[in-house]
Each structure stands twice: as C-alpha cells, then as structure tokens.
Design a protein around this motif. Structure first.
Motif, short mmCIF file in Angstrom:
data_model
loop_
_atom_site.label_atom_id
_atom_site.label_comp_id
_atom_site.label_asym_id
_atom_site.label_seq_id
_atom_site.Cartn_x
_atom_site.Cartn_y
_atom_site.Cartn_z
N ARG A 264 107.63 149.85 149.73
CA ARG A 264 108.84 149.48 149.32
C ARG A 264 109.22 149.99 148.04
O ARG A 264 110.07 150.52 147.81
N TYR A 265 108.29 149.63 147.05
CA TYR A 265 108.57 149.98 145.77
C TYR A 265 108.12 151.40 145.06
O TYR A 265 108.67 151.78 144.11
N VAL A 266 107.33 152.00 145.94
CA VAL A 266 107.00 153.58 145.54
C VAL A 266 107.45 154.45 146.60
O VAL A 266 108.46 155.37 146.24
N LEU A 267 107.19 154.15 147.83
CA LEU A 267 107.72 155.13 148.76
C LEU A 267 109.21 155.19 149.02
O LEU A 267 110.00 156.31 149.06
N VAL A 268 109.81 153.90 149.23
CA VAL A 268 111.25 153.91 149.77
C VAL A 268 112.13 153.83 148.45
O VAL A 268 112.98 154.70 148.15
N ALA B 225 114.46 157.26 147.97
CA ALA B 225 115.86 157.20 147.34
C ALA B 225 116.19 158.64 146.63
O ALA B 225 117.44 158.93 146.38
N ASN B 226 115.51 159.20 145.93
CA ASN B 226 115.45 160.46 145.00
C ASN B 226 115.29 161.72 145.66
O ASN B 226 115.87 162.39 145.19
N GLN B 227 114.29 161.70 146.60
CA GLN B 227 113.81 162.96 147.05
C GLN B 227 114.18 163.16 148.49
O GLN B 227 114.30 164.34 148.88
N GLY B 228 114.52 162.15 149.24
CA GLY B 228 115.11 162.28 150.76
C GLY B 228 113.88 161.95 151.48
O GLY B 228 112.56 161.39 151.28
N VAL B 229 113.94 162.49 152.99
CA VAL B 229 113.34 161.81 154.14
C VAL B 229 112.01 162.58 154.06
O VAL B 229 111.07 162.12 154.29
N TYR B 230 111.97 164.03 154.11
CA TYR B 230 110.83 164.68 154.41
C TYR B 230 109.77 164.27 153.25
O TYR B 230 108.77 164.02 153.67
N LEU C 254 108.16 161.11 154.02
CA LEU C 254 107.16 161.29 155.18
C LEU C 254 105.82 161.82 154.69
O LEU C 254 104.81 161.30 155.03
N LEU C 255 105.84 162.75 153.67
CA LEU C 255 104.77 163.66 153.43
C LEU C 255 103.88 162.57 152.48
O LEU C 255 102.64 162.49 152.68
N CYS C 256 104.57 161.91 151.53
CA CYS C 256 103.94 160.91 150.70
C CYS C 256 103.32 159.80 151.35
O CYS C 256 102.32 159.18 151.13
#
Length: 515
Positions: free
Chosen positions: A232-236, A241-246, A249-251
């Motif tokens: 929630r607080y890092v990935l989402v 929010a800042n880099q996009g979907v792809y 998914l990679l992270c």
C-alpha cells in the motif's frame, strides 16, 4: 458515437451495496456474519476424529443449514436489538441493544449451564463475543460516517476505522483463534487436523501456554501485515501513483522474490516447527519452496484491488473535505463583507448631525451600534432565527429613515406562518441596501420602497421594490447582488430563485427559498 467504458467490478459492488433493500438489512449484517462463521466452526467441530465419515453420513450442507437455522432462531433478539438501535439512536436504543447483546446472551448461557440436556442451545461464549464485537464495530463505523463536522473526526478516530486498523483487527482475531485452538487441542502439531474450538476459560487458566502460541502466530500475522503495508504505502502510493502500472508490476515482483525466502527463514526459527511439519505454507523446511512464493503472490493479488478501492475512497473523501473547507471559508468571507457605501454615508450623516448638535445624532449612533453588533456576533453563524434577522432589518430601515428624512416612504408587509424559522444571516438586507443605494439615495424628489415577506409551508418569498429616478441605468452596479447570489448557492444549493429586474419606473428584486 462514443461508448462508455465498462464500470469497474468494485464500482458495481458499491452500487449493489447501496441498493435500498440491502440498506434495510445492513443493521443485521454483523449478526448474520457471526451466525455463518459459528455454523462453519461447529460443522468442522462435529466428531473431528471421524469427520469424513460423519459428513458423508449426515450430509455437509444439511448439517450446515440446520446449525445456521438454529443459530438464526436463537439470534432473533440480537437482530431485533440491531434493528431497534438503527431506528432509535437515543438512550432507549442503547438500552435495547444492551439487553439484546448482554442480558439475553448471559441468561441463555445460564440456562445452558443449568439444564444442558433439556435446552440444547448453540449460543456459546465465542459466538456471543463474535456477534457483539461485529456489532460494536458496525456502530462505530456508523458513528464515524454521521459525524457532523470535520473537527469531530480526530486522527485517532480516522485510524480506528481505516483499512490498516481493519486488517490489524482481523489478524488479531486470527491470532486469538489459532492460539485458542492450539491451547484446546493437546500436542497440536502432531494431532492434525485440529478441532476448531477455543475455550476462553482454559486460555486464561493456561495463560503462559496461550502467550507461547500467541507470540508465534503474532509473528506470522506481522509478516502478512508487512506484505500489505509495503504494497500500500510503497508500491501503490509511490510507484504506481508516480511511475505507472509496469514499474509497479516489476517492483512488486522484485519485492516478492526477495522477501519470501527471508520471511521463510524467519518462520523456520519458531519453536512450534517440528521435524515432520513447519509453519510455512509449504509445510516443509524449504524457505525457497515455490508454494511459499505462491502464497505471498496471493496475498499481494488479493490486497492490491482492496488497497486501490480504499485509496480511491480516501482521495475522494479528502477532496470533498477540502472542498467543504474552501466553501466554508468563502462563505465566511462573504458574510463578513459589510456594505462600505452604507457605513460611510451613515458616518457622514452622523458627522453632519453632530456639527449642528441635532437631537437625531444619538439615536442614529445607537442604531448603528446595534447593526454592527449584529453583523459581528450573529453574522458569522450559518443560521439565525428569522425573527432576529427581521429585527436587524427593522433597525436598518429606521436608521435609513433618519438619514433620508421624510422624502422616502417605506411600506412593509410581513406575514409569517407559525414556526421557529431559521435563515442564513444578512441575506434579505442585501436587497434592501440595493433599493436604498440605487433608489432613495440618488433620488432628488419623493421616492418609495415596498417590502413584502411571506412564509407558507416552509417556503419564503421576499420582494423588495423601489421607485427609480429619471435616467437610471438598466441595471444597478456593485457586488451586492453577486455576493448574495454566491451565498445562496453555497448555503441553499438549488433550493432558491433570485430575480432582479426593472419594471417600468420601478426596480423589483424577488427572492424565493426553502427554509
């Protein structure tokens, strides 16, 4: 022709939850959830040593429905208490809820203890605690939703009903349940499957053993919460929010691939692990087992849409609250605007009267003080009594009558139905100020102002008309009407109509609104 994109599944679910029949069932949902959970627990608890044969003999669905139906009948007082409190949110509602969720279950448990064979009731302590806990959580959520003002929603109150707190509550319940089951079943790691029951009295009497199991299951719950928190607080919030979907998914893949063996090694250090079985999802002692990765991926996959739904709701609530704060600030600013034209002219008239030592100076000064006092103390409120606003309007008319002497005739016709009517302060005065500014004050001869006010069935109709001197522009200038229009939009939304127009040699302003 453009086509609308399909609605997200979550949006469809939210619409379904707002359906009117479902809304009427909402108060009893906590009890229904408790019934279904207790029925499932009891289904798995019947004759656990011959469980498969027992279920085949009786039929799993038949036994489940029979248990759920008996719990439903025993829980009718609980459901009635929920419904009553939903319609009576006063001391009587709380008293009925207390009777339903405290007195009735205690009486039922006493009967079971006295005549266990004559009264084979299913309502036990664990069901009672589950139903009461779900009910309290439901009413806390309702209280949060119905808090009237922003300052009532304190930070701790927000957190108690956030997704973080809900997950912590669920994980805490899971830790309590697993610890109770391990305490209830002797040598639980070697005697699988476990009977899904817990005995609160046994847990208290054997509290060192309860703590021994509790901290280990607490560690497992903590690992699940860490997966949720990072998602929630890092990935989402930061990556998606800042880099996009792809990149998200990679992270996410990097996080899962690196974390699952590390957490696996940590879990293998717990004392509960035995040679034949471990607490890992793979149930072996291999931290790199792909089944452990699969479970970590399932946690990520299940938590992501839930997090996105809550983030969307959170953002929408913040935008709504910011809009409300801005609206209140704008409304305060508009209410604080005292008409400078009227104030300057009144002070000039006072100055002239003082120079001539007129007896009218003292009454004029007293009425001006009353007007300013009302503006300062009552003008900041969202609503005031209509009678107080009309008293302010009468003082204003008397003060203006002193200024313009006898060359302006003022006619008032006020008819109000019985009732304690409330209105936003200083609305009506704006139309009257406009009538004096563009009528009496610029007229060299006789002039008149007519005021009419009616209230019927909560609907106010106020009309202010004034005579116009020769060569008057088609529309009055100034910010008074713009200010009034904006205040009405902020305070009454669409429940008003305002017209201001010239009719021959008169200017007529009419305001209609629902009080």
């Amino acid at each position: 022709m453009t086509t609308q994109p399909p609605e997200p599944v979550i949006a469809i679910m939210l619409k379904a939850l707002s359906f009117q029949p479902f809304y009427k069932l909402q108060p009893v949902l906590p009890v229904l959830v408790a019934i279904l959970v207790e029925a499932l627990v009891r289904l798995h608890g019947y004759a656990p040593e011959q469980y498969d044969d027992y279920i085949q003999l009786r039929g799993g669905w038949a036994l489940y429905l029979q248990t759920a139906l008996q719990l439903l009948l025993e829980s009718l007082p609980l459901m009635a208490a929920q419904w009553w409190l939903a319609g009576h949110s006063d001391w009587r509602g709380y008293l009925v809820w207390l009777a339903g969720f405290a007195i009735y279950p205690a009486f039922s448990l006493m009967l079971q203890g006295g005549w266990p064979e004559a009264l084979p009731l299913l309502m036990g302590v664990q069901y009672w605690l589950l139903a009461a806990g779900l009910s309290l959580t439901y009413w806390l959520h309702k209280a949060y939703q119905q808090s009237a003002t922003l300052h009532q929603r304190q930070a701790w109150w927000r957190y108690m009903l956030s997704l973080d707190a809900a997950l912590l509550l669920c994980l805490g319940g899971w830790v309590l349940l697993m610890s109770g089951m391990f305490v209830y079943n002797p040598d639980p790691m070697h005697n699988q499957p476990l009977e899904p029951r817990l005995d609160p009295g046994q847990m208290l009497s054997q509290w060192p053993l309860t703590l021994y199991y509790g901290w280990q299951f607490g560690l497992l719950a903590g690992i699940i919460f860490v997966y949720y928190w990072v998602n929630r607080y890092v990935l989402v919030r930061r990556v998606l929010a800042n880099q996009g979907v792809y990149p998200f998914l990679l992270c996410s893949a990097v996080w899962l691939l690196l974390s699952y063996p590390l957490f696996g090694v940590l879990v293998l250090q717990l004392p509960l692990n035995i040679a034949e079985q471990s607490l890992l999802p793979s149930e072996n002692h291999l931290p790199f087992d792909t089944l452990n990765l699969l479970v970590a991926g399932i946690i990520w996959a299940l938590s992501t849409p839930l997090i996105l739904a809550f983030e969307r709701q959170h953002n929408a609530r913040e935008v709504a609250e910011l809009t409300q704060v801005q609206t209140l600030a704008e409304l305060k600013m508009l209410q604080q605007q005292v008409n400078p034209h009227f104030l300057f002219n009144t002070l000039n008239s006072l100055y002239a009267l003082c120079l001539t030592q007129s007896a009218l100076a003292a009454p004029m000064l007293l009425k001006l003080a009353d007007l300013l006092r009302y503006v300062v103390y009552q003008g900041q409120k969202s609503r005031v009594a209509l009678r107080d606003d009309l008293a302010y309007l009468q003082n204003y008319l008397e003060l203006q009558q002193l200024r313009v002497t006898r060359r302006c005739k003022i006619v008032t016709d006020i008819q109000i139905a019985e009732g304690d009517w409330q209105i936003a302060p200083l609305l009506l005065i704006m139309l009257v100020e406009n009538a004096f500014k563009h009528g009496a004050e610029v007229s060299q001869g006789e002039c008149d102002i007519h005021l009419s006010l009616r209230i019927q069935a909560g609907h106010l109709a106020f009309e202010c008309s004034n005579s116009l001197p020769e060569a008057t522009p088609d529309a009055p200038t100034g910010i008074g009407l713009t200010n009034l229009q904006r205040r009405l939009q902020l305070g009454y939304a669409e429940a008003f109509t305002l017209r201001s127009e010239r009719q021959g040699q008169r200017w007529v302003a009419r305001l209609e609104m629902d009080l």
